[in-house]
Design an enzyme around this catalytic site. Structure first.
Site, PDB file in Angstrom:
ATOM      1  N   CYS A 184     -12.230  42.962  82.059  1.00  0.00           N
ATOM      2  CA  CYS A 184     -11.887  43.066  80.634  1.00  0.00           C
ATOM      3  C   CYS A 184     -11.693  44.508  80.164  1.00  0.00           C
ATOM      4  CB  CYS A 184     -12.951  42.372  79.789  1.00  0.00           C
ATOM      5  SG  CYS A 184     -13.069  40.624  80.167  1.00  0.00           S
ATOM      6  N   HIS A 205     -12.855  44.747  72.575  1.00  0.00           N
ATOM      7  CA  HIS A 205     -12.558  43.613  73.454  1.00  0.00           C
ATOM      8  C   HIS A 205     -12.944  42.314  72.743  1.00  0.00           C
ATOM      9  CE1 HIS A 205     -12.227  40.986  76.769  1.00  0.00           C
ATOM     10  NE2 HIS A 205     -13.530  40.826  76.923  1.00  0.00           N
ATOM     11  N   ASN A 256     -10.650  34.857  74.540  1.00  0.00           N
ATOM     12  CA  ASN A 256     -10.775  36.032  75.412  1.00  0.00           C
ATOM     13  C   ASN A 256      -9.662  35.983  76.461  1.00  0.00           C
ATOM     14  OD1 ASN A 256     -11.506  37.972  77.276  1.00  0.00           O
ATOM     15  ND2 ASN A 256     -13.643  37.321  77.447  1.00  0.00           N
TER      16      ASN A 256
HETATM   17  O1  UT7 Z   1     -15.305  39.165  78.553  1.00  0.00           O
HETATM   18  C1  UT7 Z   1     -16.289  39.233  79.536  1.00  0.00           C
HETATM   19  C2  UT7 Z   1     -17.615  39.347  78.932  1.00  0.00           C
HETATM   20  N1  UT7 Z   1     -18.087  38.068  78.433  1.00  0.00           N
HETATM   21  C3  UT7 Z   1     -18.771  38.030  77.306  1.00  0.00           C
HETATM   22  O2  UT7 Z   1     -18.946  39.030  76.643  1.00  0.00           O
HETATM   23  C4  UT7 Z   1     -19.412  36.700  76.903  1.00  0.00           C
HETATM   24  C5  UT7 Z   1     -20.866  36.927  76.522  1.00  0.00           C
HETATM   25  N2  UT7 Z   1     -21.607  35.712  76.195  1.00  0.00           N
HETATM   26  C6  UT7 Z   1     -21.321  34.937  75.121  1.00  0.00           C
HETATM   27  O3  UT7 Z   1     -20.360  35.172  74.422  1.00  0.00           O
HETATM   28  C7  UT7 Z   1     -22.262  33.819  74.781  1.00  0.00           C
HETATM   29  O4  UT7 Z   1     -23.435  33.938  75.559  1.00  0.00           O
HETATM   30  C8  UT7 Z   1     -21.660  32.383  74.995  1.00  0.00           C
HETATM   31  C9  UT7 Z   1     -20.592  32.129  73.946  1.00  0.00           C
HETATM   32  C10 UT7 Z   1     -21.072  32.269  76.385  1.00  0.00           C
HETATM   33  C11 UT7 Z   1     -22.750  31.337  74.783  1.00  0.00           C
HETATM   34  O5  UT7 Z   1     -23.356  31.499  73.510  1.00  0.00           O
HETATM   35  P1  UT7 Z   1     -24.952  31.549  73.390  1.00  0.00           P
HETATM   36  O6  UT7 Z   1     -25.250  31.645  71.959  1.00  0.00           O
HETATM   37  O7  UT7 Z   1     -25.429  32.660  74.280  1.00  0.00           O
HETATM   38  O8  UT7 Z   1     -25.370  30.131  73.905  1.00  0.00           O
HETATM   39  P2  UT7 Z   1     -26.323  29.759  75.126  1.00  0.00           P
HETATM   40  O9  UT7 Z   1     -25.636  29.961  76.421  1.00  0.00           O
HETATM   41  O10 UT7 Z   1     -27.636  30.428  74.917  1.00  0.00           O
HETATM   42  O11 UT7 Z   1     -26.513  28.210  74.877  1.00  0.00           O
HETATM   43  C12 UT7 Z   1     -27.146  27.714  73.703  1.00  0.00           C
HETATM   44  C13 UT7 Z   1     -27.091  26.202  73.739  1.00  0.00           C
HETATM   45  C14 UT7 Z   1     -27.548  25.604  75.073  1.00  0.00           C
HETATM   46  O12 UT7 Z   1     -28.252  24.420  74.777  1.00  0.00           O
HETATM   47  P3  UT7 Z   1     -29.867  24.416  74.766  1.00  0.00           P
HETATM   48  O13 UT7 Z   1     -30.263  24.849  76.156  1.00  0.00           O
HETATM   49  O14 UT7 Z   1     -30.257  25.415  73.727  1.00  0.00           O
HETATM   50  O15 UT7 Z   1     -30.166  23.016  74.447  1.00  0.00           O
HETATM   51  C15 UT7 Z   1     -26.255  25.261  75.758  1.00  0.00           C
HETATM   52  O16 UT7 Z   1     -26.396  24.195  76.672  1.00  0.00           O
HETATM   53  O17 UT7 Z   1     -25.739  25.764  73.546  1.00  0.00           O
HETATM   54  C16 UT7 Z   1     -25.386  24.857  74.595  1.00  0.00           C
HETATM   55  N3  UT7 Z   1     -23.955  25.007  74.851  1.00  0.00           N
HETATM   56  C17 UT7 Z   1     -23.031  24.305  74.182  1.00  0.00           C
HETATM   57  N4  UT7 Z   1     -23.114  23.365  73.234  1.00  0.00           N
HETATM   58  C18 UT7 Z   1     -21.960  22.872  72.763  1.00  0.00           C
HETATM   59  C19 UT7 Z   1     -23.365  25.867  75.723  1.00  0.00           C
HETATM   60  N5  UT7 Z   1     -22.029  25.732  75.624  1.00  0.00           N
HETATM   61  C20 UT7 Z   1     -21.800  24.771  74.684  1.00  0.00           C
HETATM   62  C21 UT7 Z   1     -20.627  24.210  74.146  1.00  0.00           C
HETATM   63  N6  UT7 Z   1     -20.746  23.271  73.185  1.00  0.00           N
HETATM   64  N7  UT7 Z   1     -19.392  24.611  74.535  1.00  0.00           N
END
Ligand code: UT7
Length: 339
Positions: A116, A257, A287
């Site tokens: 990225c 980004h 992204n």
């Molecule tokens: O460009 C390269 C660099 N990449 C980045 O900068 C991405 C960095 N990371 C992020 O943007 C975020 O971590 C994500 C968008 C990928 C995820 O967001 P988050 O707030 O960190 O969510 P999480 O992974 O902590 O998940 C929270 C909850 C989980 O459920 P529980 O365990 O709390 O019950 C996940 O299973 O959200 C759940 N979850 C979803 N629910 C509905 C994960 N993906 C989804 C989804 N829809 N698509």
């Protein structure tokens, strides 16, 4: 020191027609518009659906538009650099395919791999090539077909990514006070476990096993990457501002980004810049990896003015990160800068 400054003289972009919105995605995996919007800011992304077309197709479209807008003589182009993490093939380079399709006769071409940060790093390299005096006109493209390495059964990653390409023309000028002023770029090499594609490279070549186990898609530990991204981009911007004697008030725009709106907002907060000064188009494209930054420039080119202080900042797999300080060189939706 050289008295040549490297400036962008035109911007163009290309995104595929197909719009994959959150509603359609919610029918593909267990997710919903509310989760995607509040957690990422993304509403829709573009997908290159036509079979047999890859990153070079979008890169070529962006570069063709760029050449039309700037009126650049094809014979005057010295180099084409394509920053991408999704090349058409392991080899030849995507840039060589783009160059061939553009019919450039006096240029050389190479790909640039920095995930990225690819566009931001490649732009820096191109500016140095221009400042050396050996090269006069370089096309820098950021292009990625992220849908090719996105697992549409993995709800944690598939809402994030989209396809697209953006291109800038980089040229030299003897005018002072415009162009790339400074960069603060860092790579720590600690990111591999948290963000990578497991198979298809030389460590784990493609096999029936790798395909059956869906190892050709982006694997990400989202929370860890999120934390690193905010800290790294915040620190890089702070170091860059301090090194150049700038305060928040000196910044006209931040081009960040486009990985997650919450990351962008956190970075803006850390460096004390209001969101009105942060250029954002993540809601429409998601992204697009190396394409994010030039696509932001393409979308907002019409509001940029000569002399605007722009801070670029990016973060990606590696981990790679950094920030650049650039002074915009022309007003509005210009074709080439009048010289
Ligand atoms: O460009 C390269 C660099 N990449 C980045 O900068 C991405 C960095 N990371 C992020 O943007 C975020 O971590 C994500 C968008 C990928 C995820 O967001 P988050 O707030 O960190 O969510 P999480 O992974 O902590 O998940 C929270 C909850 C989980 O459920 P529980 O365990 O709390 O019950 C996940 O299973 O959200 C759940 N979850 C979803 N629910 C509905 C994960 N993906 C989804 C989804 N829809 N698509």
């Amino acid at each position: 020191m050289s008295n040549i400054n490297a400036i962008i003289t035109g911007v163009a972009g290309y995104v595929p027609d197909y719009v994959l919105n959150n509603e359609e995605l919610s029918r593909m995996v267990d997710t919903n518009d509310e989760w995607i919007t509040t957690r990422t800011g993304i509403k829709e992304r573009r997908i290159l659906t036509e079979e047999g077309l890859g990153t070079s197709y979008m890169a070529r479209k962006a570069a063709k538009l760029l050449m039309k807008k700037t009126g650049a003589d094809p014979d005057s182009i010295d180099a084409v650099i394509v920053a991408t993490t999704t090349p058409d093939y392991p080899h030849p380079s995507t840039a060589s395919i783009v160059l061939g399709k553009l019919g450039l006769k006096n240029a050389f071409a190479f790909d640039f791999a920095a995930a990225c940060c690819g566009f931001m790093y490649a732009f820096d390299v191109a500016c140095n090539m221009i400042q050396s005096g050996r090269h006069k006109r370089i096309i820098v493209i950021g292009a990625d077909k992220m849908s090719a390495i996105t697992d549409y059964r993995d709800r944690a990653t598939c809402p994030l990514f989209g396809d697209g390409a953006g291109a800038v023309m980089v040229e030299g000028t003897t005018e002072e006070g415009i162009g790339l002023i400074d960069s603060y770029h860092r790579t720590d090499g600690k990111g591999l476990p948290f963000l990578h594609v497991k198979a298809g490279g030389s460590v784990c070549p493609s096999s029936r096993f790798t395909v059956d186990h869906r190892l050709h898609y982006t694997y990400q530990e989202g929370r860890t990457v999120f934390r690193y991204a905010v800290t790294a981009m915040g620190d890089d911007c702070a170091a860059l501002l301090e090194g150049n004697g700038l305060t928040q008030n000196d910044i006209d725009y931040v081009v960040c980004h486009q990985a997650n709106l919450r990351i962008i907002e956190a970075v803006a907060k850390r460096i004390g810049v209001p969101m009105e000064k942060v250029l954002v188009n993540i809601q429409r494209y998601g992204n697009t990896s190396a394409a994010c930054m030039p696509l932001v420039l393409w979308d907002f080119e019409s509001q940029l003015k000569k002399g605007d202080n722009i801070i670029f900042t990016a973060f990606g797999a590696g981990f790679v990160n950094g920030a650049s300080y650039y002074k915009w060189a022309y007003d509005g939706d210009s074709a080439a800068v009048k010289k």
